[in-house]
Design a protein around this motif. Structure first.
Motif, PDB file in Angstrom:
ATOM      1  N   PHE A 278      49.310  30.068  41.201  1.00 14.31           N
ATOM      2  CA  PHE A 278      48.302  30.403  39.887  1.00 14.31           C
ATOM      3  C   PHE A 278      47.426  31.651  40.368  1.00 14.31           C
ATOM      4  N   LYS A 279      47.301  32.434  39.592  1.00  8.15           N
ATOM      5  CA  LYS A 279      46.410  33.851  40.047  1.00  8.15           C
ATOM      6  C   LYS A 279      46.018  34.541  38.641  1.00  8.15           C
ATOM      7  N   VAL A 280      44.724  34.770  38.627  1.00  9.29           N
ATOM      8  CA  VAL A 280      44.304  35.548  37.186  1.00  9.29           C
ATOM      9  C   VAL A 280      43.987  36.919  37.848  1.00  9.29           C
ATOM     10  N   PHE A 281      44.132  37.670  37.031  1.00 11.59           N
ATOM     11  CA  PHE A 281      43.907  39.354  37.122  1.00 11.59           C
ATOM     12  C   PHE A 281      42.969  39.773  35.876  1.00 11.59           C
ATOM     13  N   ARG A 282      41.981  40.499  36.166  1.00  9.65           N
ATOM     14  CA  ARG A 282      41.169  41.063  35.214  1.00  9.65           C
ATOM     15  C   ARG A 282      41.328  42.500  35.278  1.00  9.65           C
ATOM     16  N   ASP A 283      41.969  43.005  34.077  1.00  5.30           N
ATOM     17  CA  ASP A 283      42.053  44.662  34.006  1.00  5.30           C
ATOM     18  C   ASP A 283      42.898  45.007  35.543  1.00  5.30           C
ATOM     19  N   GLY A 284      43.823  44.240  35.817  1.00  9.52           N
ATOM     20  CA  GLY A 284      44.508  44.475  36.980  1.00  9.52           C
ATOM     21  C   GLY A 284      44.072  44.184  38.491  1.00  9.52           C
ATOM     22  N   HIS A 285      42.914  43.437  38.393  1.00  8.18           N
ATOM     23  CA  HIS A 285      42.232  43.094  39.927  1.00  8.18           C
ATOM     24  C   HIS A 285      42.384  41.563  39.855  1.00  8.18           C
ATOM     25  N   VAL A 286      42.738  40.916  41.052  1.00  2.00           N
ATOM     26  CA  VAL A 286      42.822  39.771  40.927  1.00  2.00           C
ATOM     27  C   VAL A 286      41.454  39.426  41.350  1.00  2.00           C
ATOM     28  N   ILE A 287      41.280  38.310  40.334  1.00  2.00           N
ATOM     29  CA  ILE A 287      39.730  37.616  40.326  1.00  2.00           C
ATOM     30  C   ILE A 287      39.965  36.183  40.704  1.00  2.00           C
ATOM     31  N   TYR A 288      41.112  35.619  40.751  1.00  2.00           N
ATOM     32  CA  TYR A 288      41.113  34.099  41.027  1.00  2.00           C
ATOM     33  C   TYR A 288      42.355  33.870  41.451  1.00  2.00           C
ATOM     34  N   SER A 289      42.757  33.295  42.763  1.00  2.00           N
ATOM     35  CA  SER A 289      43.823  32.753  43.265  1.00  2.00           C
ATOM     36  C   SER A 289      43.609  31.825  44.571  1.00  2.00           C
ATOM     37  N   GLY A 290      44.587  31.205  44.981  1.00  2.73           N
ATOM     38  CA  GLY A 290      44.359  30.432  46.294  1.00  2.73           C
ATOM     39  C   GLY A 290      43.638  30.991  47.341  1.00  2.73           C
TER      40      GLY A 290
ATOM     41  N   GLN B  42      32.626  31.842  39.281  1.00  3.79           N
ATOM     42  CA  GLN B  42      31.679  32.618  38.474  1.00  3.79           C
ATOM     43  C   GLN B  42      32.930  33.647  37.789  1.00  3.79           C
ATOM     44  N   PRO B  43      33.425  34.454  38.944  1.00  3.39           N
ATOM     45  CA  PRO B  43      34.336  35.380  38.433  1.00  3.39           C
ATOM     46  C   PRO B  43      35.444  35.129  37.201  1.00  3.39           C
ATOM     47  N   LEU B  44      35.806  33.674  37.300  1.00  2.00           N
ATOM     48  CA  LEU B  44      36.762  33.193  36.177  1.00  2.00           C
ATOM     49  C   LEU B  44      35.999  32.731  35.068  1.00  2.00           C
ATOM     50  N   GLN B  45      34.601  32.274  35.123  1.00  2.00           N
ATOM     51  CA  GLN B  45      34.044  32.100  33.890  1.00  2.00           C
ATOM     52  C   GLN B  45      33.549  33.298  33.310  1.00  2.00           C
ATOM     53  N   ASP B  46      33.329  34.157  33.942  1.00  2.00           N
ATOM     54  CA  ASP B  46      32.937  35.517  33.435  1.00  2.00           C
ATOM     55  C   ASP B  46      34.048  36.199  32.563  1.00  2.00           C
ATOM     56  N   CYS B  47      35.318  36.348  33.414  1.00  2.00           N
ATOM     57  CA  CYS B  47      36.432  36.655  32.830  1.00  2.00           C
ATOM     58  C   CYS B  47      36.890  35.674  31.496  1.00  2.00           C
ATOM     59  N   LEU B  48      36.829  34.523  31.428  1.00  2.14           N
ATOM     60  CA  LEU B  48      37.358  34.006  30.415  1.00  2.14           C
ATOM     61  C   LEU B  48      36.390  34.176  29.301  1.00  2.14           C
ATOM     62  N   THR B  49      35.049  34.126  29.394  1.00  4.26           N
ATOM     63  CA  THR B  49      34.208  34.201  28.437  1.00  4.26           C
ATOM     64  C   THR B  49      34.366  35.615  27.828  1.00  4.26           C
ATOM     65  N   ALA B  50      34.809  36.925  28.529  1.00  2.00           N
ATOM     66  CA  ALA B  50      35.076  38.069  28.113  1.00  2.00           C
ATOM     67  C   ALA B  50      36.305  38.116  27.380  1.00  2.00           C
ATOM     68  N   LEU B  51      37.050  37.363  27.692  1.00  2.00           N
ATOM     69  CA  LEU B  51      38.538  37.428  27.012  1.00  2.00           C
ATOM     70  C   LEU B  51      38.304  36.635  25.765  1.00  2.00           C
ATOM     71  N   PHE B  52      37.474  35.520  25.566  1.00  2.19           N
ATOM     72  CA  PHE B  52      37.299  34.903  24.198  1.00  2.19           C
ATOM     73  C   PHE B  52      36.505  35.563  23.395  1.00  2.19           C
ATOM     74  N   THR B  53      35.441  36.268  24.072  1.00  3.38           N
ATOM     75  CA  THR B  53      34.290  37.076  23.153  1.00  3.38           C
ATOM     76  C   THR B  53      34.844  38.471  22.604  1.00  3.38           C
ATOM     77  N   GLY B  54      35.972  38.912  23.441  1.00  7.11           N
ATOM     78  CA  GLY B  54      36.646  40.236  23.302  1.00  7.11           C
ATOM     79  C   GLY B  54      35.670  41.356  23.821  1.00  7.11           C
ATOM     80  N   ASN B  55      34.425  40.989  24.637  1.00 11.61           N
ATOM     81  CA  ASN B  55      33.682  41.878  24.968  1.00 11.61           C
ATOM     82  C   ASN B  55      33.448  41.886  26.495  1.00 11.61           C
ATOM     83  N   ASP B  56      33.681  43.119  26.945  1.00 15.14           N
ATOM     84  CA  ASP B  56      33.496  43.200  28.592  1.00 15.14           C
ATOM     85  C   ASP B  56      32.093  43.074  29.202  1.00 15.14           C
ATOM     86  N   LYS B  57      31.032  43.225  28.656  1.00 13.59           N
ATOM     87  CA  LYS B  57      29.686  43.224  28.965  1.00 13.59           C
ATOM     88  C   LYS B  57      29.018  41.868  28.913  1.00 13.59           C
TER      89      LYS B  57
END
Ligand SMILES: O=P(O)(O)O[C@@H]1[C@@H](OP(=O)(O)O)[C@H](OP(=O)(O)O)[C@H](O)[C@H](OP(=O)(O)O)[C@H]1OP(=O)(O)O
Ligand SMILES: Nc1ncnc2c1ncn2[C@@H]1O[C@H](COP(=O)(O)OP(=O)(O)OP(=O)(O)O)[C@@H](O)[C@H]1O
Length: 489
Positions: A213-225, A232-247
């Motif tokens: 399992f791996k997660v990429f944010r805009d092409g960069h790996v932010i979560y993997s084994g 924290q990067p995963l939390q930020d990434c999912l928050t940004a995904l759900f809100t539709g806002n990067d910042k």
């Protein structure tokens, strides 16, 4: 084919396996799979062989896997030629991203790569509809069914038919020091098609990603084994995904709850990913005739999931990526125990008739009817197993199933405004927000014939490690021991 003059600056690390290093270009939305040197000898003199083998990988994906898994899911690659200068720039630039165990592996100076569409991104045409980051999840689901073959030795019948290979292999990996703890992920849950079992599987992958399992944010790996401090990067990434806002989540679109705790985010995310994995995107005529994949209604003994009343034998939707992958995996009808004697027969035949390697295209090429593999062919050959041609076809089907058991599913997604008319498929989450997505199956390379020998020996080690870990009574039932992981010696 002239080498492309590329500048390594625009390329970023995507991932790496035994065979290649993957780099992505965010301007062209392309990925290059750069071939690694397989032995210490420089491949200068065998440049033509390297090119042939890269072309074979492309052809196997296009002509063998694509018809089985679906053209919507398996992209067509092409062979490109890259310069030595580009390769050394890439080696330098990617050093800090590569796992330490892989750093000694060099790129092949012959300079051939497979070029594929970047599975971490969405097609440029839909770009203006998206909000927030493009998040891509890579899942390597592994084998999703229990073997039913009568060829399994009686002593292992019960164990092989109640515990899946992945769960058993966790014991071996732990013993070998490849992992720190056993995962609670079970492929049978992911492939069950049942919502609660699939959610359980996805959450287990998030908790202990290993190489599944791996997660990429805009092409960069932010979560993997391989990544550390990644909560924290995963939390930020999912928050940004759900809100539709990067910042900043305070600019969340209506309907959002703002920044949530990680557990809530993962719950919401697993539900979203599950919907994408069961969405039927492939409407092409199935090349399986009227066969359907079968799942075992029971859960794997190692799974925490409980079968609910009313759960169907196969909850997967035809045409969904998991359905198609499972069906291709099930070209393994005889199990390794049934295929191994056939493999030995074939090897003996090839020793006596080496010219038949070419007759049957056993090392490729793959762009011909020699590699037309499907369930109907398998069924006919099992009925006529005395003929060497049937043996060849069954062994080929088994090799194709190995590729389907080892491939990864990459799901790229981005929030879209409700009401936007996008050309990609869209799913809606629990709070009514919409996400467009695109799915690609990657790592569709052929497995060599001799891999069957490795698979046979590994299977024995896997079963042995599991038996020693959990305990095993004389009637073939499993006796679970507490804190038994220590017991594999
Ligand atoms: O045999 P398995 O199930 O352990 O799979 C191997 C994978 O290990 P995994 O268990 O997923 O960590 C293994 O993955 P890693 O390199 O360990 O991440 C490879 O995918 C290997 O295939 P190949 O040698 O690259 O052709 C895979 O080998 P085969 O699919 O050829 O058996
Ligand atoms: N088309 C693609 N788009 C984006 N990333 C990709 C693509 N293809 C591969 N990757 C990334 O590169 C990684 C390695 O690619 P791949 O699995 O093809 O290599 P490999 O050497 O064959 O791996 P393995 O040893 O697991 O068989 C993948 O796990 C994935 O993260």
């Amino acid at each position: 084919m002239a080498a492309k003059t590329e500048n390594a600056n625009s390329w970023v690390y995507r991932g790496e396996g035994n065979r290649c290093l993957a780099v992505g270009n965010s301007f062209s939305n392309e990925v290059y799979l750069l071939t690694k040197l397989r032995d210490k000898v420089s491949s200068h003199e065998v440049c033509a062989d390297v090119k042939r083998s890269v072309q074979n990988e492309v052809d196997f994906g296009r002509c063998v896997l694509r018809p089985l898994i679906g053209e919507k899911y398996v992209p067509v690659g092409k062979v490109v030629c890259v310069s030595k200068d580009f390769l050394s720039q890439i080696e330098e630039k990617m050093r800090k991203h590569r796992s330490s165990r892989r750093l000694l592996e060099k790129l092949d100076p012959a300079g051939f790569a497979v070029c594929l569409p970047d599975a971490c991104s969405l097609p440029k045409v839909v770009g203006s509809y998206g909000h927030g980051p493009v998040v891509c999840v890579e899942v390597k689901p592994k084998t999703g069914f229990l073997p039913r073959s009568s060829t399994i030795p009686v002593a292992h019948h019960k164990i092989r038919q109640s515990v899946c290979r992945y769960c058993m292999q966790q014991c071996l990996k732990l013993h070998q020091g490849k992992i720190q703890e056993r995962s609670q992920y079970c492929p049978l849950d992911l492939f069950s098609g049942t919502a609660c079992r699939m959610d359980l599987a996805i959450k287990a992958l998030v908790r202990n990603p290993q190489n599944n399992f791996k997660v990429f944010r805009d092409g960069h790996v932010i979560y993997s084994g391989d990544t550390e401090n990644h909560q924290q990067p995963l939390q930020d990434c999912l928050t940004a995904l759900f809100t539709g806002n990067d910042k900043d989540s305070k600019y969340a679109l209506p309907g959002d709850l703002g920044t949530q705790k990680i557990d809530g985010l993962v719950d919401r995310f697993s539900e979203l990913l599950r919907q994408m994995l069961v969405h039927p995107l492939d409407e092409s005529e199935s090349c399986y005739g009227n066969t359907t994949p079968s799942t075992t209604p029971e859960c794997c003994t190692e799974s925490r999931a409980k079968l609910q009343q009313g759960d169907s034998q196969l909850g997967l939707v035809p045409g969904s990526v998991l359905y198609n992958i499972l069906h291709a995996q099930q070209l393994d009808v005889l199990d390794i125990e049934g295929i191994y004697p056939l493999y030995q027969r074939l090897v003996a035949h090839l020793d006596a008739h080496p010219e038949d390697w070419d007759t049957w295209c056993l090392k490729g090429p793959y762009d011909n009817t020699q590699w037309t593999v499907n369930h109907n062919v398998v069924k006919k050959c099992i009925e006529n197993i005395d003929s060497i041609e049937s043996v060849v076809a069954l062994v080929k089907a088994f090799l194709v199933s190995l590729t389907a058991k080892d491939g990864s599913v990459m799901v790229a997604m981005q929030r879209v405004e409700n009401g936007a008319d996008v050309t990609l498929p869209v799913v809606t989450d629990t709070v009514g927000n919409k996400y467009m997505f695109n799915i690609q199956v990657v790592d569709t390379k052929p497995k060599p014939l001799h891999r069957i020998q490795k698979y046979f020996s590994l299977n024995k080690d896997i079963v042995q490690a599991y038996i020693q870990t959990v305990g095993y009574s004389s009637d073939g039932t499993i006796v679970k021991q507490e804190a038994s992981e220590e017991s594999v010696k």
